[in-house]
Design a protein around this motif. Structure first.
Motif, PDB file in Angstrom:
ATOM      1  N   HIS A  49       0.824  -1.204   0.000  1.00  0.00           N
ATOM      2  CA  HIS A  49       0.000   0.000   0.000  1.00  0.00           C
ATOM      3  C   HIS A  49       0.862   1.259   0.000  1.00  0.00           C
ATOM      4  N   SER A  50       0.207   2.338  -0.387  1.00  0.00           N
ATOM      5  CA  SER A  50       0.827   3.657  -0.356  1.00  0.00           C
ATOM      6  C   SER A  50      -0.265   4.669  -0.029  1.00  0.00           C
ATOM      7  N   THR A  64      -1.751  11.897  -5.313  1.00  0.00           N
ATOM      8  CA  THR A  64      -1.314  10.613  -5.856  1.00  0.00           C
ATOM      9  C   THR A  64      -0.827   9.677  -4.755  1.00  0.00           C
ATOM     10  N   ALA A  65      -0.877   8.388  -5.089  1.00  0.00           N
ATOM     11  CA  ALA A  65      -0.184   7.355  -4.319  1.00  0.00           C
ATOM     12  C   ALA A  65       0.942   6.877  -5.225  1.00  0.00           C
ATOM     13  N   VAL A  66       2.156   6.817  -4.706  1.00  0.00           N
ATOM     14  CA  VAL A  66       3.322   6.447  -5.503  1.00  0.00           C
ATOM     15  C   VAL A  66       3.883   5.124  -4.985  1.00  0.00           C
ATOM     16  N   TYR A  67       4.152   4.215  -5.915  1.00  0.00           N
ATOM     17  CA  TYR A  67       4.706   2.900  -5.604  1.00  0.00           C
ATOM     18  C   TYR A  67       6.047   2.770  -6.328  1.00  0.00           C
ATOM     19  N   PRO A  68       7.144   3.027  -5.661  1.00  0.00           N
ATOM     20  CA  PRO A  68       8.461   2.910  -6.298  1.00  0.00           C
ATOM     21  C   PRO A  68       8.953   1.467  -6.251  1.00  0.00           C
ATOM     22  N   ASP A  69       9.958   1.175  -7.032  1.00  0.00           N
ATOM     23  CA  ASP A  69      10.682  -0.095  -6.944  1.00  0.00           C
ATOM     24  C   ASP A  69       9.793  -1.330  -7.074  1.00  0.00           C
ATOM     25  N   LEU A  70       8.914  -1.340  -8.072  1.00  0.00           N
ATOM     26  CA  LEU A  70       8.051  -2.498  -8.293  1.00  0.00           C
ATOM     27  C   LEU A  70       8.650  -3.434  -9.338  1.00  0.00           C
ATOM     28  N   PRO A  71       8.626  -4.742  -9.081  1.00  0.00           N
ATOM     29  CA  PRO A  71       9.016  -5.685 -10.122  1.00  0.00           C
ATOM     30  C   PRO A  71       8.034  -5.577 -11.297  1.00  0.00           C
ATOM     31  N   ALA A  72       8.544  -5.681 -12.502  1.00  0.00           N
ATOM     32  CA  ALA A  72       7.682  -5.628 -13.680  1.00  0.00           C
ATOM     33  C   ALA A  72       6.631  -6.737 -13.588  1.00  0.00           C
ATOM     34  N   ALA A  73       5.359  -6.371 -13.739  1.00  0.00           N
ATOM     35  CA  ALA A  73       4.254  -7.331 -13.635  1.00  0.00           C
ATOM     36  C   ALA A  73       2.944  -6.594 -13.902  1.00  0.00           C
TER      37      ALA A  73
END
Length: 109
Positions: A49-50, A64-73
Motif C-alpha cells: 500500500h501507499s 497521488t499514491a506512488v509505488y516505487p521499486d516495483l518488479p515488472a508485472a
C-alpha cells in the motif's frame, strides 16, 4: 482501509530508481482521498500500500499514491479488501499511471 495525515511533498522529493526489471506506479486520485492508503498486488503476491499525498509541482498540485521499486508485472488496484478497481501493467524502466475512478465506483444499489 487506513488513513494518515501526511503533509504535502514538494517538487523533487520523490525519487524513483528505475531500470532493468524494476518500474514504478503512480495512482492519480482526487483530493477527497488525501491520506487514504490504496493497496495493489500482483498475482500470488502479498498486497502493498501507499498513502495518497498532495504532490506540489511547479504548475499546481496533484493527489497521488506512488509505488516505487516495483518488479515488472501486472498489478491489481484495490478499492477495498474485496473489490478490484482495475489492473495496470508495470514495465521495467518505466512509470505506469492509473487514474482512480470516481467515488461512485464502489457504490451499490
Amino acid at each position: 482501509m487506513h488513513e494518515h495525515a501526511y503533509g504535502p511533498s514538494e517538487t523533487g522529493s520523490v525519487v524513483l530508481d528505475l531500470g532493468g526489471e524494476t518500474g514504478a506506479l503512480i495512482v492519480y486520485t482526487g483530493q477527497d482521498l488525501l491520506g487514504r492508503e490504496i493497496e495493489i498486488s500482483r498475482d500470488g503476491a502479498q498486497r502493498t500500500h501507499s498513502a495518497v499525498r498532495e504532490r506540489r509541482v511547479r504548475d499546481g498540485s496533484f493527489h497521488t499514491a506512488v509505488y516505487p521499486d516495483l518488479p515488472a508485472a501486472i498489478y491489481t488496484v484495490w478499492w477495498d479488501d474485496d473489490v478490484r478497481v482495475g489492473t495496470v501493467s508495470v514495465h521495467g524502466g518505466g512509470i505506469a499511471e492509473f487514474v482512480w475512478p470516481s467515488r461512485d465506483f464502489g457504490a451499490t444499489g
